[in-house]
Design a protein around this motif. Sequence first.
Motif, PDB file in Angstrom:
ATOM      1  N   LEU A 174      16.932 -21.380 -35.602  1.00 12.06           N
ATOM      2  CA  LEU A 174      16.355 -20.410 -36.520  1.00 12.06           C
ATOM      3  C   LEU A 174      17.231 -19.164 -36.438  1.00 12.06           C
ATOM      4  N   ILE A 209      17.016 -27.431 -32.890  1.00 15.34           N
ATOM      5  CA  ILE A 209      16.523 -26.647 -34.012  1.00 15.34           C
ATOM      6  C   ILE A 209      17.056 -25.235 -33.852  1.00 15.34           C
ATOM      7  N   LEU A 247      17.257 -21.992 -41.384  1.00 17.93           N
ATOM      8  CA  LEU A 247      16.585 -22.941 -40.501  1.00 17.93           C
ATOM      9  C   LEU A 247      17.371 -24.235 -40.535  1.00 17.93           C
TER      10      LEU A 247
END
Length: 876
Positions: free
Chosen positions: A833, A831, A868
């Motif tokens: 960000l 992930i 994101l």
Amino acid sequence: MCKCLFKSILFILITTAVVAQNDSVKVQREYNTVQLPLEEEITIDGLLSEISWDNVAWQDDFTVFEPDNGKKASQRTKFKITYDAKFLYVGIRCYDSIPNKIEKRLARRDNFSGDWIEINIDSYNDKRTAFSFNVSAAGVKGDEFVSQNGDFWDASWNPIWYTASNIDEEGWTAEMKIPFSQLKFGAAKEQVWGLQIHRRYFRGEERSIWQPISLEAPGWVSEFGRLNGLKNIEPQKQLEIQPFLVNQFDKYPSEDGNPFRDGKDYILNAGLDAKIGLTNDLTLDLTVNPDFGQVDADPGAIALDGFQIFFEERRPFFIENKNIFDYEFADGNDNVFYSRRIGRSPQGFADVTQDEFVDQPTNSTILGAAKFSGKTKNGWSLGLLESVTGKMFADIEDVTGNKRLELVEPLTNYIVGRVQKDFNERNSYLGGIFTATNRNLPDHLDFLRSGAYTGGLDFKHNWKNRNYYVEGNIVGSHVMGSEEAIARTQNSITHLFQRVDAGHVSVDESRTSLTGTGGKLEVGKAGGGNWRYDGGVIWRSPELELNDIGFLRQADEIKQTASVSRLFIKPTNFYRRANMQLSQYSTYDFEGNYNRIQYQFEGFINYKNNWWTEVGAAHKPRIFSNTVLRGGPRWRWSDENFAYIFFGSDSRKKLSFTLGYVNSQAAESNFSLARYVFRLYYQPFDAFNLSISSEFEENPNKTQYVTETSFNGDARYITGNIDQKTFSTSIRFNYSINPNLSIQYYGEPFISRGTYTDFNFVNNPIAERLADRVSMYSENQITKSTVDDNYLIDEDFDGTTDYQIENPDFSYVQFRSNLVLRWEYVPGSEIFLVWSQGVVGAGNPSETLGGNLDQQILGQKKDNTFLLKATYRFIL
């Protein structure tokens, strides 16, 4: 040209005739492993506590690679290797006499810092490539694909594997679990792989290895030991699918009335990456609508010489297995395949009126790409890449709300095919490459080439334990297009067929194709003893053109090269290692003009305390250029001398630095360069590090090209005295919460300002004296316009303006930054960000660099992007 070729051929013949002394016989170490019993397993926790490890023996006796090559390692290291049907297991104990001083610095994946251990596996057993798996005492994982016998380490390779480390009272231990699906090998009853275990003992800055390798060796992988006993393991066909989802929000300063700059945009994007093992040797990589949103921005740069700027590839799909597709056929960055061409900025621009607004795409969309690559156990390296970029349209809307689209980049197909075959016990190879670019062109984009094709053959032969080599290649290109497209190619700065004094090339506006060749032949000594040398010849014919899918800076050149190096590899009380090199090259064009000769010295020393110094100097007694006047006559620069010195402190310390200075001076102050470099690295605690790299450059030039105009029917080539100053600083910090969760920041302001005075025109471009090369305008000949910013020239003093010069002063400002949180929540799945900021624009040339920094970067509202991205890697 004849002298150049004669000297090069003579050097090659002399070098090839050298008879090397007999090399000492190298003892190849072996490790014999056995398979785990079916009922036993190993948990990867770094403790080495399972009884399963008792099935195999320890092996140690590591020797020092650097600095005291060949001596017994100061700290003992031992390892074990075992396996089951799907995994290779590696257990390592690194003894340390003072365990509480083990350096356990946290970092992101592939950032090796502190104490670490790595295993290199040549599962192809080709003595040129290897897979490297690294783990630090802090548990930070690293992995690289090694090629070119250790000359190239590709950290973009990110296989799925498992590791852990642990510190105890004896030192530290590590365990690795490597799936066979991540390695490449052929089917065989018993595998024989190349093997090396490499440890960094940080406190003593000592590198120790299991298989001894002399610093005189010609490479790394070719010197490995052997891993035996891998019996009846089945090649694992890799199948991985990685979908991704991206949410992106852009916020930027709005522009009144511009419908495309209303202050914000929202984008939802999705795509898919896949890796399919067709065999254990060969892999098919697929990508659909790839996203490169978390990739760092390119560094700021500006080129006044008119040539394109080379940027490194940063996109993961194109970096992986890059070594297979690589074809550097000459020198510098010249390459038959330059993957940055795929997805490039659109080459067309919308034709708009004053009442229209335009939204021009910045990059071409890659609709899809597939890459077939790998290496077989029989020594075949194979690669096939195909990619399609879609039609790109500029959105146009006028003040009344009418909308239209205009095509600015056509549908384009790119193909690259690459093959190499090892033979002669892996000491030689022969290879080839083919590329094709095809565009579907509408009439208004027929200034682009419709098709471009290249082909090439390359080879390398090593002998005397790879200490000596001869290598070479040849490339042929063929480009096609409309008469306008091929005329543009002939007139481009890469070719400049319109040069007024060139007798061997000229622009033919009726042509619809060009065909050229290029290549290299080099012979040298790469290992054995303290001396290295090489010599060769490189050529690029006038019609060679690679820039549709490759990178070619300049055609029409023949270059002769030679160098000799002396290595000081035995440490003393003063230094750990040192080297120095003398090199020389000369260039000619295909008309036989002798354009340049350069002599250069370079030296490096790593002191006993791990500080270091690097120095260099060069003398250029002859510098002619066919490109300075952009199609005008051949130009002569004044003789040039340059020198540089860099020195730095011990990079292991919490605080380290590098200082550098580069100075170049031409005779008669024709031009000069002064560059100041400062780099700082600071790691106040194990989880955080900060780096700063700053450069300031002054580059005045009395004859910087400005423009070409006409006077009484004759061409006038205008140059001027430029005062150019450039400043850039890149700032990075990384905070690692754990080896799989980190926060990283990157930011770089870049400012370059140039102001012109003392305009002049070219008189005799090849005169030896600068005063004879150009004629200065007097105060009565040049005045500044009161209407616009142009300079008015009355060359014949008749009171009438003969021609004008647009004010060439400039100030280019750029700022790019990324703040990225990265979490690898399971191996291979991440992930991101991301917060990105940026501004690009023109500053005020009359302002100082500091003033433009304050007004155009610090005081300017910036574009902001919030992103994101989530990926999940399915292993099937």
